[in-house]
Write a protein that holds these residues in place. Structure first.
Motif, PDB file in Angstrom:
ATOM      1  N   ILE A 176       0.843  -1.204   0.000  1.00 48.51           N
ATOM      2  CA  ILE A 176       0.000   0.000   0.000  1.00 48.51           C
ATOM      3  C   ILE A 176       0.872   1.246   0.000  1.00 48.51           C
ATOM      4  N   GLN A 177       1.967   1.216   0.754  1.00 50.44           N
ATOM      5  CA  GLN A 177       2.893   2.350   0.750  1.00 50.44           C
ATOM      6  C   GLN A 177       3.529   2.540  -0.629  1.00 50.44           C
ATOM      7  N   SER A 182      -8.758   3.630  -0.031  1.00 44.40           N
ATOM      8  CA  SER A 182      -9.712   2.527   0.024  1.00 44.40           C
ATOM      9  C   SER A 182      -9.036   1.250   0.537  1.00 44.40           C
ATOM     10  N   GLN A 183      -7.826   0.978   0.056  1.00 40.97           N
ATOM     11  CA  GLN A 183      -7.105  -0.220   0.507  1.00 40.97           C
ATOM     12  C   GLN A 183      -6.736  -0.110   1.988  1.00 40.97           C
ATOM     13  N   ARG A 184      -6.415   1.098   2.440  1.00 44.49           N
ATOM     14  CA  ARG A 184      -6.103   1.270   3.864  1.00 44.49           C
ATOM     15  C   ARG A 184      -7.342   1.014   4.724  1.00 44.49           C
ATOM     16  N   ARG A 185      -8.483   1.512   4.274  1.00 46.56           N
ATOM     17  CA  ARG A 185      -9.718   1.254   5.026  1.00 46.56           C
ATOM     18  C   ARG A 185     -10.028  -0.242   5.064  1.00 46.56           C
ATOM     19  N   GLN A 186      -9.778  -0.937   3.954  1.00 48.68           N
ATOM     20  CA  GLN A 186     -10.005  -2.389   3.917  1.00 48.68           C
ATOM     21  C   GLN A 186      -9.059  -3.095   4.878  1.00 48.68           C
ATOM     22  N   MET A 187      -7.817  -2.615   4.957  1.00 52.80           N
ATOM     23  CA  MET A 187      -6.855  -3.225   5.867  1.00 52.80           C
ATOM     24  C   MET A 187      -7.289  -3.029   7.322  1.00 52.80           C
ATOM     25  N   LEU A 188      -7.805  -1.831   7.645  1.00 55.62           N
ATOM     26  CA  LEU A 188      -8.304  -1.591   9.004  1.00 55.62           C
ATOM     27  C   LEU A 188      -9.479  -2.513   9.320  1.00 55.62           C
ATOM     28  N   SER A 189     -10.346  -2.733   8.337  1.00 58.54           N
ATOM     29  CA  SER A 189     -11.474  -3.648   8.526  1.00 58.54           C
ATOM     30  C   SER A 189     -10.985  -5.068   8.797  1.00 58.54           C
ATOM     31  N   ASN A 190      -9.959  -5.494   8.063  1.00 57.54           N
ATOM     32  CA  ASN A 190      -9.392  -6.830   8.280  1.00 57.54           C
ATOM     33  C   ASN A 190      -8.764  -6.946   9.675  1.00 57.54           C
ATOM     34  N   GLN A 191      -8.117  -5.864  10.130  1.00 56.59           N
ATOM     35  CA  GLN A 191      -7.518  -5.886  11.458  1.00 56.59           C
ATOM     36  C   GLN A 191      -8.580  -6.028  12.547  1.00 56.59           C
ATOM     37  N   THR A 192      -9.700  -5.342  12.356  1.00 55.62           N
ATOM     38  CA  THR A 192     -10.802  -5.483  13.321  1.00 55.62           C
ATOM     39  C   THR A 192     -11.347  -6.908  13.315  1.00 55.62           C
ATOM     40  N   ALA A 193     -11.534  -7.474  12.118  1.00 50.82           N
ATOM     41  CA  ALA A 193     -12.017  -8.857  12.015  1.00 50.82           C
ATOM     42  C   ALA A 193     -11.028  -9.834  12.636  1.00 50.82           C
ATOM     43  N   ALA A 237      -2.484  -3.583  21.026  1.00 55.18           N
ATOM     44  CA  ALA A 237      -1.764  -2.309  21.178  1.00 55.18           C
ATOM     45  C   ALA A 237      -1.016  -1.957  19.893  1.00 55.18           C
ATOM     46  N   GLU A 238      -0.387  -2.977  19.283  1.00 56.47           N
ATOM     47  CA  GLU A 238       0.306  -2.738  18.013  1.00 56.47           C
ATOM     48  C   GLU A 238      -0.674  -2.288  16.937  1.00 56.47           C
ATOM     49  N   GLN A 239      -1.840  -2.932  16.893  1.00 60.05           N
ATOM     50  CA  GLN A 239      -2.828  -2.576  15.874  1.00 60.05           C
ATOM     51  C   GLN A 239      -3.353  -1.159  16.087  1.00 60.05           C
ATOM     52  N   VAL A 240      -3.487  -0.762  17.360  1.00 60.92           N
ATOM     53  CA  VAL A 240      -3.932   0.614  17.642  1.00 60.92           C
ATOM     54  C   VAL A 240      -2.906   1.614  17.121  1.00 60.92           C
ATOM     55  N   ASN A 241      -1.622   1.318  17.378  1.00 60.25           N
ATOM     56  CA  ASN A 241      -0.575   2.214  16.878  1.00 60.25           C
ATOM     57  C   ASN A 241      -0.572   2.265  15.357  1.00 60.25           C
ATOM     58  N   GLN A 242      -0.736   1.091  14.729  1.00 60.79           N
ATOM     59  CA  GLN A 242      -0.768   1.063  13.264  1.00 60.79           C
ATOM     60  C   GLN A 242      -1.978   1.807  12.724  1.00 60.79           C
ATOM     61  N   SER A 243      -3.103   1.689  13.439  1.00 64.07           N
ATOM     62  CA  SER A 243      -4.308   2.409  13.011  1.00 64.07           C
ATOM     63  C   SER A 243      -4.105   3.912  13.106  1.00 64.07           C
ATOM     64  N   GLU A 244      -3.410   4.339  14.169  1.00 62.93           N
ATOM     65  CA  GLU A 244      -3.128   5.772  14.304  1.00 62.93           C
ATOM     66  C   GLU A 244      -2.243   6.256  13.160  1.00 62.93           C
ATOM     67  N   THR A 254      -2.055   4.925  10.213  1.00 61.69           N
ATOM     68  CA  THR A 254      -2.865   4.908   8.988  1.00 61.69           C
ATOM     69  C   THR A 254      -3.789   6.115   8.915  1.00 61.69           C
ATOM     70  N   ILE A 255      -4.401   6.454  10.053  1.00 55.20           N
ATOM     71  CA  ILE A 255      -5.284   7.623  10.085  1.00 55.20           C
ATOM     72  C   ILE A 255      -4.490   8.888   9.780  1.00 55.20           C
ATOM     73  N   GLY A 256      -3.255   8.957  10.317  1.00 54.06           N
ATOM     74  CA  GLY A 256      -2.405  10.116  10.000  1.00 54.06           C
ATOM     75  C   GLY A 256      -2.095  10.199   8.521  1.00 54.06           C
ATOM     76  N   SER A 257      -1.824   9.046   7.894  1.00 48.79           N
ATOM     77  CA  SER A 257      -1.545   9.030   6.456  1.00 48.79           C
ATOM     78  C   SER A 257      -2.769   9.452   5.658  1.00 48.79           C
ATOM     79  N   LEU A 258      -3.957   8.984   6.100  1.00 49.86           N
ATOM     80  CA  LEU A 258      -5.192   9.373   5.412  1.00 49.86           C
ATOM     81  C   LEU A 258      -5.424  10.878   5.527  1.00 49.86           C
ATOM     82  N   ALA A 259      -5.132  11.436   6.715  1.00 52.97           N
ATOM     83  CA  ALA A 259      -5.303  12.878   6.890  1.00 52.97           C
ATOM     84  C   ALA A 259      -4.343  13.646   5.995  1.00 52.97           C
TER      85      ALA A 259
END
Length: 230
Positions: free
Chosen positions: A58-59, A83-94, A152-159, A161-166
């Motif tokens: 994705i990067q 869109s791919q980042r949002r899909q990745m976040l969805s997969n992480q939640t699942a 905790a790792e996923q939370v950091n990665q989500s943060e 990702t959100i920064g990259s989206l912003a």
């Protein structure tokens, strides 16, 4: 060069889809995993590796989007990246939900085994049951700690990702502002060109009238000098 770039973009997109499907398949395996704990640990290890590769792809896609010459293609690729980042976040939640469900299933199976073992009157069976209980409790504690670290790792990665989206959103907004500024400059340039053309036409008319007046004056003077009585 453009053709080569398109090939790299397609390959990157295909790899993103491949990793996404592999992650979904592993998440389903985790949901269906009956145990033991070592099997769940192995599945989680594979999922982490796939998420790592997916994040790199994705990067890469985002970097190739920024290098596009055409603004329309760049914006389209940036939208695909988001869109791919949002899909990745969805997969992480699942993934987290599947882990919790699998842990609950394994814990329930362990409890049932302990209860079944307690009904056996044999001393050896009771001793084995106690040892199994200690081992199961240790495994459960370790698994819960592992899941806590993973979350905790996923939370950091989500943060991140959100920064990259912003950042991507700000880039798109800045690009739109630049387009608006360029449009205004083009309109102003067009007005100046039209104004210059009108002024040039006016100058030509004035020069023509001045020349006509000059020649008329010359002719008048020549007439008076050459034919003073006419």
């Amino acid at each position: 060069m453009a053709s080569s770039s398109n090939v790299h973009v397609r390959i990157c997109g295909q790899e993103i889809v491949k990793y996404d499907l592999e992650i979904k398949a592993l998440i389903q395996d985790i949901r269906d995993c009956p145990g033991p704990q070592s099997a769940l640990t192995e599945f989680n290890s594979q999922v982490k590796e796939k998420f790592y590769m997916l994040r790199l792809r994705i990067q890469d896609l985002e970097q190739m989007a920024r290098e596009q010459d055409r603004e329309s293609e760049r914006l389209a690729m940036m939208a695909e990246t988001e869109s791919q980042r949002r899909q990745m976040l969805s997969n992480q939640t699942a993934w987290r939900k599947a882990n919790l469900a699998c842990k609950l299933s394994i814990d329930n199976m362990a409890k049932n085994e302990l209860l079944d073992g307690g009904e056996n009157p044999s001393t050896r069976q009771r001793k084995a049951t106690k040892e199994s209980l200690v081992e199961t409790s240790s495994n459960i504690t370790e698994s819960l700690m592992s899941i806590s670290r993973m979350m905790a790792e996923q939370v950091n990665q989500s943060e991140d990702t959100i920064g990259s989206l912003a950042t991507s959103s700000r880039t798109v907004q800045e690009t739109n502002e630049e387009f608006k500024s360029m449009t205004g400059t083009i309109h102003l340039g067009r007005k100046l060109i039209l104004k210059y053309n009108r002024r040039e036409l006016t100058d030509k008319l004035l020069i023509f009238l001045a020349l006509a007046l000059f020649f008329a004056t010359v002719l008048y003077i020549l007439k008076k000098r050459l034919f003073p009585f006419i």
